[in-house]
Design a protein around this motif. Structure first.
Motif, PDB file in Angstrom:
ATOM      1  N   UNK A  22     -13.207 -11.171  -3.272  1.00 32.62           N
ATOM      2  CA  UNK A  22     -13.503  -9.758  -3.531  1.00 32.62           C
ATOM      3  C   UNK A  22     -13.756  -9.553  -5.022  1.00 32.62           C
ATOM      4  N   UNK A  23     -14.489  -8.509  -5.351  1.00 37.68           N
ATOM      5  CA  UNK A  23     -14.817  -8.209  -6.749  1.00 37.68           C
ATOM      6  C   UNK A  23     -13.835  -7.193  -7.331  1.00 37.68           C
ATOM      7  N   UNK A  24     -13.537  -7.314  -8.630  1.00 43.42           N
ATOM      8  CA  UNK A  24     -12.679  -6.315  -9.271  1.00 43.42           C
ATOM      9  C   UNK A  24     -13.248  -4.913  -9.076  1.00 43.42           C
ATOM     10  N   UNK A  25     -12.366  -3.989  -8.779  1.00 44.11           N
ATOM     11  CA  UNK A  25     -12.775  -2.606  -8.559  1.00 44.11           C
ATOM     12  C   UNK A  25     -13.007  -2.252  -7.103  1.00 44.11           C
ATOM     13  N   UNK A  26     -13.111  -3.255  -6.232  1.00 44.53           N
ATOM     14  CA  UNK A  26     -13.292  -2.964  -4.807  1.00 44.53           C
ATOM     15  C   UNK A  26     -12.040  -2.280  -4.271  1.00 44.53           C
ATOM     16  N   UNK A  27     -12.247  -1.329  -3.374  1.00 45.02           N
ATOM     17  CA  UNK A  27     -11.149  -0.597  -2.741  1.00 45.02           C
ATOM     18  C   UNK A  27     -11.290  -0.751  -1.232  1.00 45.02           C
ATOM     19  N   UNK A  28     -10.198  -1.115  -0.582  1.00 45.46           N
ATOM     20  CA  UNK A  28     -10.178  -1.291   0.871  1.00 45.46           C
ATOM     21  C   UNK A  28      -9.027  -0.467   1.437  1.00 45.46           C
ATOM     22  N   UNK A  29      -9.203   0.015   2.665  1.00 45.19           N
ATOM     23  CA  UNK A  29      -8.193   0.875   3.269  1.00 45.19           C
ATOM     24  C   UNK A  29      -7.859   0.421   4.683  1.00 45.19           C
ATOM     25  N   UNK A  30      -6.608   0.665   5.065  1.00 41.27           N
ATOM     26  CA  UNK A  30      -6.151   0.449   6.433  1.00 41.27           C
ATOM     27  C   UNK A  30      -5.188   1.584   6.761  1.00 41.27           C
ATOM     28  N   UNK A  31      -5.158   1.987   8.020  1.00 39.97           N
ATOM     29  CA  UNK A  31      -4.242   3.042   8.447  1.00 39.97           C
ATOM     30  C   UNK A  31      -3.295   2.470   9.489  1.00 39.97           C
ATOM     31  N   UNK A 123      -0.359  12.699  16.742  1.00 43.95           N
ATOM     32  CA  UNK A 123      -0.128  11.286  16.450  1.00 43.95           C
ATOM     33  C   UNK A 123      -0.907  10.731  15.259  1.00 43.95           C
ATOM     34  N   UNK A 124      -2.149  11.163  15.027  1.00 48.41           N
ATOM     35  CA  UNK A 124      -2.908  10.559  13.926  1.00 48.41           C
ATOM     36  C   UNK A 124      -2.405  11.011  12.548  1.00 48.41           C
ATOM     37  N   UNK A 125      -1.532  12.028  12.527  1.00 50.03           N
ATOM     38  CA  UNK A 125      -0.944  12.445  11.249  1.00 50.03           C
ATOM     39  C   UNK A 125       0.311  11.647  10.898  1.00 50.03           C
ATOM     40  N   UNK A 126       0.873  10.936  11.850  1.00 50.99           N
ATOM     41  CA  UNK A 126       2.079  10.122  11.614  1.00 50.99           C
ATOM     42  C   UNK A 126       1.617   8.724  11.210  1.00 50.99           C
ATOM     43  N   UNK A 127       1.453   8.539   9.908  1.00 46.48           N
ATOM     44  CA  UNK A 127       0.783   7.303   9.480  1.00 46.48           C
ATOM     45  C   UNK A 127       1.177   6.899   8.071  1.00 46.48           C
ATOM     46  N   UNK A 128       0.769   5.688   7.735  1.00 46.11           N
ATOM     47  CA  UNK A 128       0.740   5.201   6.356  1.00 46.11           C
ATOM     48  C   UNK A 128      -0.698   4.820   6.077  1.00 46.11           C
ATOM     49  N   UNK A 129      -1.228   5.375   5.025  1.00 42.82           N
ATOM     50  CA  UNK A 129      -2.554   4.968   4.549  1.00 42.82           C
ATOM     51  C   UNK A 129      -2.311   3.893   3.500  1.00 42.82           C
ATOM     52  N   UNK A 130      -2.850   2.727   3.734  1.00 47.55           N
ATOM     53  CA  UNK A 130      -2.698   1.615   2.816  1.00 47.55           C
ATOM     54  C   UNK A 130      -4.016   1.408   2.085  1.00 47.55           C
TER      55      UNK A 130
END
Length: 135
Positions: A22-31, A123-130
């Protein structure tokens, strides 16, 4: 005897470092989703965190775990968003991620994934955004 000593030498040498793809500055997300009133992930969420840890091995990254609750969990569950984020942090650490690379935030009900009236279970509000930021 010569081959055995070469094998012994290989056994004590550290494994080569993995190259980051991956390149510096890239942002990735998982829920990651949680059960009502719960702060422990199910098997699917645990597998997601394991995959994230493997995908970014060899990279310098910051992990930001933001815990959220739904409108029905307001009041009676102060700190539940924090507990969810801490659960994600502990699971990342179990995968070898250093604590210094993991930031944890309690978002409470400040940024719902789906707006709902007070007291509504969603249910979709009970989460952790990573969020994973490559340095």
């Amino acid at each position: 005897m010569r081959n055995l000593s070469a094998l012994l030498l290989l056994a004590v040498l550290p494994a080569p470092a993995l190259a980051c793809t991956y390149s510096p500055g890239e942002v990735h997300e998982a829920t990651l989703y949680y059960e009502f009133d719960g702060s422990s992930l199910g098997m699917l969420g645990d597998e997601t965190l394991k995959a994230v840890a493997v995908n970014f091995r060899g990279c310098e990254v910051i992990y930001i775990a933001s815990g959220h609750i739904d409108a029905s969990e307001l009041g009676s569950n102060a700190g539940l968003g924090q507990a969810r984020a801490e659960d994600a942090r502990k699971r990342l650490q179990a995968q070898g991620i250093p604590a210094r690379d993991i930031l944890v935030r309690d978002m409470k009900f400040d940024r719902p994934a789906k707006a709902t009236p007070p007291g509504t279970r969603e249910p979709i509000n009970r989460r952790v955004e990573l969020v994973v930021v490559v340095r």
